[in-house]
Scaffold this active site. Structure first.
Site, PDB file in Angstrom:
ATOM      1  N   ASP A  22       0.821  -1.221   0.000  1.00 32.92           N
ATOM      2  CA  ASP A  22       0.000   0.000   0.000  1.00 32.92           C
ATOM      3  C   ASP A  22       0.856   1.273   0.000  1.00 32.92           C
ATOM      4  O   ASP A  22       1.984   1.267   0.475  1.00 32.92           O
ATOM      5  CB  ASP A  22      -0.922  -0.033   1.236  1.00 32.92           C
ATOM      6  CG  ASP A  22      -2.112   0.901   1.082  1.00 32.92           C
ATOM      7  OD1 ASP A  22      -2.389   1.355  -0.041  1.00 32.92           O
ATOM      8  OD2 ASP A  22      -2.772   1.187   2.104  1.00 32.92           O
ATOM      9  N   ASN A  70     -10.989  -2.363  -5.252  1.00 36.69           N
ATOM     10  CA  ASN A  70     -10.251  -1.424  -6.101  1.00 36.69           C
ATOM     11  C   ASN A  70     -10.945  -1.164  -7.440  1.00 36.69           C
ATOM     12  O   ASN A  70     -10.653  -0.180  -8.118  1.00 36.69           O
ATOM     13  CB  ASN A  70      -8.813  -1.921  -6.347  1.00 36.69           C
ATOM     14  CG  ASN A  70      -7.924  -1.847  -5.127  1.00 36.69           C
ATOM     15  OD1 ASN A  70      -7.008  -2.658  -4.948  1.00 36.69           O
ATOM     16  ND2 ASN A  70      -8.164  -0.870  -4.244  1.00 36.69           N
ATOM     17  N   GLU A 209       0.906 -13.236  12.364  1.00 36.06           N
ATOM     18  CA  GLU A 209       1.471 -12.058  13.019  1.00 36.06           C
ATOM     19  C   GLU A 209       1.309 -10.880  12.060  1.00 36.06           C
ATOM     20  O   GLU A 209       1.379 -11.054  10.839  1.00 36.06           O
ATOM     21  CB  GLU A 209       2.972 -12.269  13.307  1.00 36.06           C
ATOM     22  CG  GLU A 209       3.258 -13.389  14.280  1.00 36.06           C
ATOM     23  CD  GLU A 209       2.681 -13.135  15.666  1.00 36.06           C
ATOM     24  OE1 GLU A 209       2.621 -11.950  16.082  1.00 36.06           O
ATOM     25  OE2 GLU A 209       2.275 -14.102  16.327  1.00 36.06           O
TER      26      GLU A 209
HETATM   27  C1  IPE Z   1      -2.063   0.006  -3.378  1.00 34.95           C
HETATM   28  O1  IPE Z   1      -1.626   1.340  -3.488  1.00 34.95           O
HETATM   29  C2  IPE Z   1      -2.067  -0.683  -4.730  1.00 34.95           C
HETATM   30  C3  IPE Z   1      -3.376  -0.804  -5.360  1.00 34.95           C
HETATM   31  C4  IPE Z   1      -4.502  -0.678  -4.746  1.00 34.95           C
HETATM   32  C5  IPE Z   1      -3.389  -1.150  -6.770  1.00 34.95           C
HETATM   33  P1  IPE Z   1      -2.676   2.515  -3.484  1.00 34.95           P
HETATM   34  O2  IPE Z   1      -3.078   2.807  -4.890  1.00 34.95           O
HETATM   35  O3  IPE Z   1      -3.797   2.166  -2.579  1.00 34.95           O
HETATM   36  O4  IPE Z   1      -1.878   3.753  -2.919  1.00 34.95           O
HETATM   37  P2  IPE Z   1      -2.436   4.780  -1.816  1.00 34.95           P
HETATM   38  O5  IPE Z   1      -2.817   3.978  -0.631  1.00 34.95           O
HETATM   39  O6  IPE Z   1      -3.610   5.472  -2.420  1.00 34.95           O
HETATM   40  O7  IPE Z   1      -1.296   5.692  -1.554  1.00 34.95           O
HETATM   41  C1  IPE Z   2      -5.363  -2.709  -0.235  1.00 35.44           C
HETATM   42  O1  IPE Z   2      -5.037  -1.361  -0.398  1.00 35.44           O
HETATM   43  C2  IPE Z   2      -5.303  -3.399  -1.556  1.00 35.44           C
HETATM   44  C3  IPE Z   2      -3.986  -3.507  -2.163  1.00 35.44           C
HETATM   45  C4  IPE Z   2      -2.853  -3.134  -1.644  1.00 35.44           C
HETATM   46  C5  IPE Z   2      -3.959  -4.134  -3.460  1.00 35.44           C
HETATM   47  P1  IPE Z   2      -6.183  -0.249  -0.505  1.00 35.44           P
HETATM   48  O2  IPE Z   2      -5.489   1.041  -0.615  1.00 35.44           O
HETATM   49  O3  IPE Z   2      -7.130  -0.599  -1.578  1.00 35.44           O
HETATM   50  O4  IPE Z   2      -6.938  -0.399   0.904  1.00 35.44           O
HETATM   51  P2  IPE Z   2      -7.816   0.647   1.699  1.00 35.44           P
HETATM   52  O5  IPE Z   2      -8.896   1.110   0.768  1.00 35.44           O
HETATM   53  O6  IPE Z   2      -6.929   1.777   2.100  1.00 35.44           O
HETATM   54  O7  IPE Z   2      -8.313  -0.111   2.875  1.00 35.44           O
HETATM   55 MG    MG Z   3      -4.099   2.394  -0.596  1.00 32.37          MG
END
Ligand code: IPE
Ligand code: IPE
Ligand code: MG
Length: 243
Positions: A22, A70, A209
């Site tokens: 993330d 997503n 964990e």
């Molecule tokens: C996680 O990174 C990857 C995907 C969901 C594809 P994010 O796209 O959620 O990045 P942030 O959390 O918005 O910075």
């Molecule tokens: C979780 O990240 C999914 C991935 C890393 C692929 P998100 O960015 O989608 O999760 P939330 O929405 O912050 O919980």
């Molecule tokens: Mg994210």
């Protein structure tokens, strides 16, 4: 690096590590760039993680690449991500195969365009006999969906009298999940400072964990992975028992 490796107990390597990658969008925005810029850089972190897990001989590594939730993101971002998955996976297929890594995919991949589905199937097929660790890609994955899907399949089998209700136990249920051939998760790593599971491997991580780091995914390097393992090795896992 050497220092990190020295601190690792090679007799206590987790069997299955799962990573919530993330913070890609925020990493890019912090630099005044578009969110998609972060996804390009995410690839180096994936490679670093795979190298680290091969150095430690971790048998199973699962990466949360794209969740079912997503799909609710703007079309522009989705198009970009789907393109990136398609072309990067296609171009890294040989590299993954050379590393002797077996790849499997969990999630509802039928939601992706056919071309990406084909790339995924060829990745699975090409690497299926590899023996130096298993890489699990969670794509269009939702743990709640996975559990519902398993429940429906089991209900159908009971209805058709293939099994009795008494046959349902943990191992039977587990065989109906996407992760049917995988061991439970020992360690979940989440980057970017968020402290939640976001619908990831709920059944499989019942006793995992949890390790959270503030590092955004594009900055994550092998030393950060080693740090997570060192932290895991300091935990006392009791599984409900006293010792
Ligand atoms: C996680 O990174 C990857 C995907 C969901 C594809 P994010 O796209 O959620 O990045 P942030 O959390 O918005 O910075
Ligand atoms: C979780 O990240 C999914 C991935 C890393 C692929 P998100 O960015 O989608 O999760 P939330 O929405 O912050 O919980
Ligand atoms: Mg994210």
């Amino acid at each position: 690096m050497e220092n990190f490796l020295k601190k690792i107990d090679y007799n206590n390597i987790p069997n299955h590590v799962a990573v919530i990658m993330d913070g890609n969008g925020r990493w890019a925005e912090k630099r005044g760039k578009l969110r998609t810029y972060g996804y390009e850089y995410a690839i180096t972190s994936v490679k670093e993680t795979l190298i680290a897990s091969q150095i430690l001989k971790i048998p199973y590594i699962t990466l949360y690449v794209f969740s079912s939730e997503n799909w609710k993101r703007p079309k522009k971002e989705l198009d970009y991500l789907i393109n990136l998955f398609t072309f990067k996976l296609e171009s890294y297929l040989e590299e993954i195969n050379k590393k002797n890594i077996k790849t499997i995919v969990i999630g509802n991949i039928k939601k992706f365009p056919t071309i990406l589905q084909k790339v995924l199937l060829s990745l699975i097929e090409t690497t299926k006999n590899n023996t130096s660790g298993t890489l699990v890609l969670a794509l269009s994955y939702s743990s709640k969906d996975e559990i519902l899907r398993a429940t429906k399949n089991i209900a159908k089998k009971i209805y058709n009298k293939q099994f009795n209700i008494e046959d349902i136990n943990y191992s039977f249920f587990q065989k109906h999940l996407y992760t049917k051939n995988l061991p439970d998760v020992d360690l979940i790593i989440r980057t970017s400072g968020e402290k939640r599971i976001s619908n990831f491997l709920l059944w499989q991580s019942a006793y995992a964990e949890l390790y959270f780091t503030n590092i955004f995914w594009p900055d994550f390097r092998r030393k950060d992975f080693f740090e997570a393992i060192i932290s895991f090795q300091k935990r006392k896992r009791r599984f409900g028992k006293i010792k």
